[in-house]
Write a protein that holds these residues in place. Structure first.
Motif, PDB file in Angstrom:
ATOM      1  N   GLU A 107      44.510 -42.469 -42.754  1.00 23.65           N
ATOM      2  CA  GLU A 107      45.626 -43.140 -42.100  1.00 23.65           C
ATOM      3  C   GLU A 107      46.778 -42.176 -41.821  1.00 23.65           C
ATOM      4  OE1 GLU A 107      48.194 -47.267 -42.633  1.00 23.65           O
ATOM      5  OE2 GLU A 107      46.700 -46.711 -44.135  1.00 23.65           O
ATOM      6  N   VAL A 108      47.123 -41.350 -42.808  1.00 22.00           N
ATOM      7  CA  VAL A 108      48.235 -40.412 -42.644  1.00 22.00           C
ATOM      8  C   VAL A 108      47.948 -39.413 -41.522  1.00 22.00           C
ATOM      9  CG1 VAL A 108      49.477 -38.493 -43.733  1.00 22.00           C
ATOM     10  CG2 VAL A 108      49.077 -40.599 -45.005  1.00 22.00           C
ATOM     11  N   PHE A 109      46.720 -38.907 -41.474  1.00 20.16           N
ATOM     12  CA  PHE A 109      46.374 -37.883 -40.490  1.00 20.16           C
ATOM     13  C   PHE A 109      45.851 -38.460 -39.176  1.00 20.16           C
ATOM     14  CE2 PHE A 109      45.465 -35.454 -44.579  1.00 20.16           C
ATOM     15  CZ  PHE A 109      46.735 -34.897 -44.611  1.00 20.16           C
ATOM     16  N   GLY A 110      45.846 -39.787 -39.061  1.00 26.34           N
ATOM     17  CA  GLY A 110      45.411 -40.418 -37.825  1.00 26.34           C
ATOM     18  C   GLY A 110      43.964 -40.135 -37.486  1.00 26.34           C
ATOM     19  N   ARG A 111      43.095 -40.150 -38.501  1.00 27.80           N
ATOM     20  CA  ARG A 111      41.703 -39.771 -38.304  1.00 27.80           C
ATOM     21  C   ARG A 111      40.740 -40.948 -38.229  1.00 27.80           C
ATOM     22  NH1 ARG A 111      41.731 -35.020 -35.885  1.00 27.80           N
ATOM     23  NH2 ARG A 111      42.914 -33.447 -37.050  1.00 27.80           N
ATOM     24  N   PHE A 112      41.253 -42.161 -38.171  1.00 34.99           N
ATOM     25  CA  PHE A 112      40.349 -43.277 -37.904  1.00 34.99           C
ATOM     26  C   PHE A 112      39.792 -43.116 -36.488  1.00 34.99           C
ATOM     27  CE2 PHE A 112      42.416 -45.370 -41.500  1.00 34.99           C
ATOM     28  CZ  PHE A 112      41.339 -46.051 -42.062  1.00 34.99           C
ATOM     29  N   PRO A 113      38.520 -43.444 -36.256  1.00 30.48           N
ATOM     30  CA  PRO A 113      37.915 -43.206 -34.944  1.00 30.48           C
ATOM     31  C   PRO A 113      38.318 -44.219 -33.880  1.00 30.48           C
ATOM     32  CG  PRO A 113      36.315 -44.226 -36.392  1.00 30.48           C
ATOM     33  CD  PRO A 113      37.537 -43.949 -37.240  1.00 30.48           C
ATOM     34  N   PHE A 114      39.326 -45.035 -34.197  1.00 31.67           N
ATOM     35  CA  PHE A 114      39.799 -46.031 -33.241  1.00 31.67           C
ATOM     36  C   PHE A 114      41.231 -46.387 -33.612  1.00 31.67           C
ATOM     37  CE2 PHE A 114      37.139 -47.863 -36.578  1.00 31.67           C
ATOM     38  CZ  PHE A 114      38.074 -48.613 -37.270  1.00 31.67           C
ATOM     39  N   ASP A 115      41.933 -47.065 -32.704  1.00 28.83           N
ATOM     40  CA  ASP A 115      43.300 -47.485 -33.004  1.00 28.83           C
ATOM     41  C   ASP A 115      43.278 -48.497 -34.149  1.00 28.83           C
ATOM     42  OD1 ASP A 115      44.369 -45.890 -31.028  1.00 28.83           O
ATOM     43  OD2 ASP A 115      44.309 -47.461 -29.499  1.00 28.83           O
ATOM     44  N   LEU A 116      44.138 -48.264 -35.120  1.00 29.85           N
ATOM     45  CA  LEU A 116      44.145 -49.090 -36.314  1.00 29.85           C
ATOM     46  C   LEU A 116      45.307 -50.075 -36.268  1.00 29.85           C
ATOM     47  CD1 LEU A 116      42.624 -49.385 -39.007  1.00 29.85           C
ATOM     48  CD2 LEU A 116      44.314 -47.859 -40.027  1.00 29.85           C
ATOM     49  N   PHE A 117      44.989 -51.362 -36.297  1.00 26.07           N
ATOM     50  CA  PHE A 117      46.007 -52.402 -36.310  1.00 26.07           C
ATOM     51  C   PHE A 117      45.964 -53.127 -37.657  1.00 26.07           C
ATOM     52  CE2 PHE A 117      44.671 -51.823 -31.899  1.00 26.07           C
ATOM     53  CZ  PHE A 117      45.887 -51.558 -31.289  1.00 26.07           C
ATOM     54  N   HIS A 118      47.125 -53.641 -38.073  1.00 26.60           N
ATOM     55  CA  HIS A 118      47.222 -54.354 -39.359  1.00 26.60           C
ATOM     56  C   HIS A 118      46.666 -53.494 -40.493  1.00 26.60           C
ATOM     57  CE1 HIS A 118      48.292 -57.783 -36.923  1.00 26.60           C
ATOM     58  NE2 HIS A 118      47.124 -57.750 -36.305  1.00 26.60           N
ATOM     59  N   ALA A 119      47.092 -52.234 -40.513  1.00 24.08           N
ATOM     60  CA  ALA A 119      46.554 -51.283 -41.488  1.00 24.08           C
ATOM     61  C   ALA A 119      46.855 -51.710 -42.918  1.00 24.08           C
ATOM     62  CB  ALA A 119      47.123 -49.891 -41.216  1.00 24.08           C
ATOM     63  N   ASP A 120      48.002 -52.350 -43.133  1.00 23.50           N
ATOM     64  CA  ASP A 120      48.339 -52.768 -44.490  1.00 23.50           C
ATOM     65  C   ASP A 120      47.368 -53.822 -44.999  1.00 23.50           C
ATOM     66  OD1 ASP A 120      49.294 -54.501 -42.556  1.00 23.50           O
ATOM     67  OD2 ASP A 120      51.053 -55.104 -43.725  1.00 23.50           O
ATOM     68  N   GLN A 121      46.958 -54.727 -44.110  1.00 24.66           N
ATOM     69  CA  GLN A 121      45.997 -55.750 -44.510  1.00 24.66           C
ATOM     70  C   GLN A 121      44.627 -55.137 -44.786  1.00 24.66           C
ATOM     71  OE1 GLN A 121      45.984 -59.060 -41.743  1.00 24.66           O
ATOM     72  NE2 GLN A 121      48.213 -58.999 -41.523  1.00 24.66           N
ATOM     73  N   LEU A 122      44.257 -54.143 -43.986  1.00 25.67           N
ATOM     74  CA  LEU A 122      42.986 -53.455 -44.206  1.00 25.67           C
ATOM     75  C   LEU A 122      42.995 -52.733 -45.551  1.00 25.67           C
ATOM     76  CD1 LEU A 122      40.212 -52.570 -43.136  1.00 25.67           C
ATOM     77  CD2 LEU A 122      41.344 -50.619 -42.064  1.00 25.67           C
ATOM     78  N   PHE A 123      44.126 -52.106 -45.885  1.00 25.68           N
ATOM     79  CA  PHE A 123      44.242 -51.405 -47.164  1.00 25.68           C
ATOM     80  C   PHE A 123      44.134 -52.385 -48.323  1.00 25.68           C
ATOM     81  CE2 PHE A 123      46.867 -49.453 -50.570  1.00 25.68           C
ATOM     82  CZ  PHE A 123      46.128 -48.300 -50.763  1.00 25.68           C
ATOM     83  N   ASP A 124      44.827 -53.513 -48.217  1.00 29.22           N
ATOM     84  CA  ASP A 124      44.755 -54.522 -49.268  1.00 29.22           C
ATOM     85  C   ASP A 124      43.336 -55.052 -49.429  1.00 29.22           C
ATOM     86  OD1 ASP A 124      47.356 -54.371 -50.070  1.00 29.22           O
ATOM     87  OD2 ASP A 124      47.844 -56.457 -49.656  1.00 29.22           O
ATOM     88  N   ALA A 125      42.661 -55.262 -48.310  1.00 30.16           N
ATOM     89  CA  ALA A 125      41.281 -55.740 -48.373  1.00 30.16           C
ATOM     90  C   ALA A 125      40.395 -54.716 -49.078  1.00 30.16           C
ATOM     91  CB  ALA A 125      40.754 -56.018 -46.967  1.00 30.16           C
ATOM     92  N   ALA A 126      40.644 -53.438 -48.805  1.00 34.57           N
ATOM     93  CA  ALA A 126      39.861 -52.381 -49.449  1.00 34.57           C
ATOM     94  C   ALA A 126      40.114 -52.362 -50.959  1.00 34.57           C
ATOM     95  CB  ALA A 126      40.219 -51.027 -48.837  1.00 34.57           C
ATOM     96  N   LEU A 127      41.368 -52.582 -51.380  1.00 30.97           N
ATOM     97  CA  LEU A 127      41.680 -52.619 -52.810  1.00 30.97           C
ATOM     98  C   LEU A 127      40.950 -53.769 -53.499  1.00 30.97           C
ATOM     99  CD1 LEU A 127      45.540 -51.910 -52.950  1.00 30.97           C
ATOM    100  CD2 LEU A 127      43.669 -50.334 -53.469  1.00 30.97           C
ATOM    101  N   HIS A 128      41.006 -54.950 -52.893  1.00 27.50           N
ATOM    102  CA  HIS A 128      40.353 -56.112 -53.492  1.00 27.50           C
ATOM    103  C   HIS A 128      38.836 -55.928 -53.523  1.00 27.50           C
ATOM    104  CE1 HIS A 128      43.715 -58.892 -54.157  1.00 27.50           C
ATOM    105  NE2 HIS A 128      44.266 -58.355 -53.089  1.00 27.50           N
ATOM    106  N   GLU A 129      38.301 -55.331 -52.479  1.00 30.02           N
ATOM    107  CA  GLU A 129      36.856 -55.095 -52.440  1.00 30.02           C
ATOM    108  C   GLU A 129      36.438 -54.113 -53.525  1.00 30.02           C
ATOM    109  OE1 GLU A 129      34.598 -52.412 -49.412  1.00 30.02           O
ATOM    110  OE2 GLU A 129      34.609 -54.441 -48.548  1.00 30.02           O
ATOM    111  N   LEU A 130      37.218 -53.043 -53.696  1.00 33.88           N
ATOM    112  CA  LEU A 130      36.897 -52.051 -54.703  1.00 33.88           C
ATOM    113  C   LEU A 130      37.024 -52.641 -56.098  1.00 33.88           C
ATOM    114  CD1 LEU A 130      36.137 -49.165 -55.355  1.00 33.88           C
ATOM    115  CD2 LEU A 130      38.537 -48.511 -55.081  1.00 33.88           C
TER     116      LEU A 130
END
Length: 232
Positions: A202-225
């Motif tokens: 996220e910091v280096f802008g290396r997602f292979p597509f435009d990232l929207f609602h990144a905070d929600q994606l991060f939270d989802a990743a935390l809960h999944e992990l």
């Protein structure tokens, strides 16, 4: 405490000026702009004069890494509430604060977390905060029997177990022996790789597509992990 002499105070003040100007150059232009010549120009002194304070540019950058880690440690400590009854909530709070800090300080993040390891030969101050975050997860996990198992085809993790135990001991963190098994090592590596990997992309802008609602994606990743790790 011994009082500093006028000469020692002057030296300390100059050293602080050097580091302050170095930090400004880092933030505004990146690590390549942090040179002894540029700092000397800002301070109105000769570049050779700076060698009385720092042996090399790399020596100065190592000190900047320590300064940044100290700031980050303080930032994360404000989010870590040891009195909270729910260790998962406080862990999530620190993870979110780490992401917020990284996004707000991309140049500092890059210097500390995306620089060859030999730049900082000594353990940085961030290690203590990170270990204090994961220690409760490893020792207080209410679903320990469901903890994710290390893949059978991984190499022997005993060396990493000792290294992790030594790191906890160095930071003064008392860990029960049963919390330091091979699964614990894998547990820690899994969390750090996923956390750091997501934030770095996220910091280096290396997602292979435009990232929207990144905070929600991060939270989802935390809960999944957390769910995969048997924490929920």
């Amino acid at each position: 405490m011994t009082e500093l002499s006028p000469r020692e105070r002057a030296r300390a003040a100059t050293e602080q000026d050097i580091r302050r100007h170095a930090r400004t150059l880092l933030v505004e232009h990146g690590s390549d702009a942090v040179t002894l010549r540029a700092i000397a120009r800002e301070l109105g002194i000769t570049a050779p004069a700076l060698y009385r304070y720092y042996a090399s540019r790399e020596d100065l950058l190592r000190q900047l890494c320590d300064d940044i880690c100290a700031d980050l440690s303080e930032e994360l400590s404000t989010a870590f509430d040891p009195s909270s009854q729910d260790f998962l909530d406080r862990t999530f709070a620190v993870c979110r604060r780490f992401r917020a800090w990284a996004l707000a300080h991309p140049k500092e993040f890059a210097l500390v977390f995306a620089t060859p390891k030999d730049l900082a030969r000594q353990p940085d101050r961030f290690a203590g905060v990170f270990l204090s975050i994961v220690a409760p997860m490893m020792s207080e996990n209410p679903n320990a029997e469901e903890k994710v198992k290390a893949p059978v085809d991984l190499p022997d993790l005993s060396v990493q177990q000792k290294s992790l135990a030594d790191a906890f001991s160095h930071e003064g963190i008392d860990m029960p022996p049963e919390a330091m098994d091979a699964e614990a090592v894998y547990f820690l590596m899994r969390w750090w790789v996923r956390l750091y990997g997501h934030i770095a992309l996220e910091v280096f802008g290396r997602f292979p597509f435009d990232l929207f609602h990144a905070d929600q994606l991060f939270d989802a990743a935390l809960h999944e992990l957390a769910a995969e790790s048997g924490l929920t």
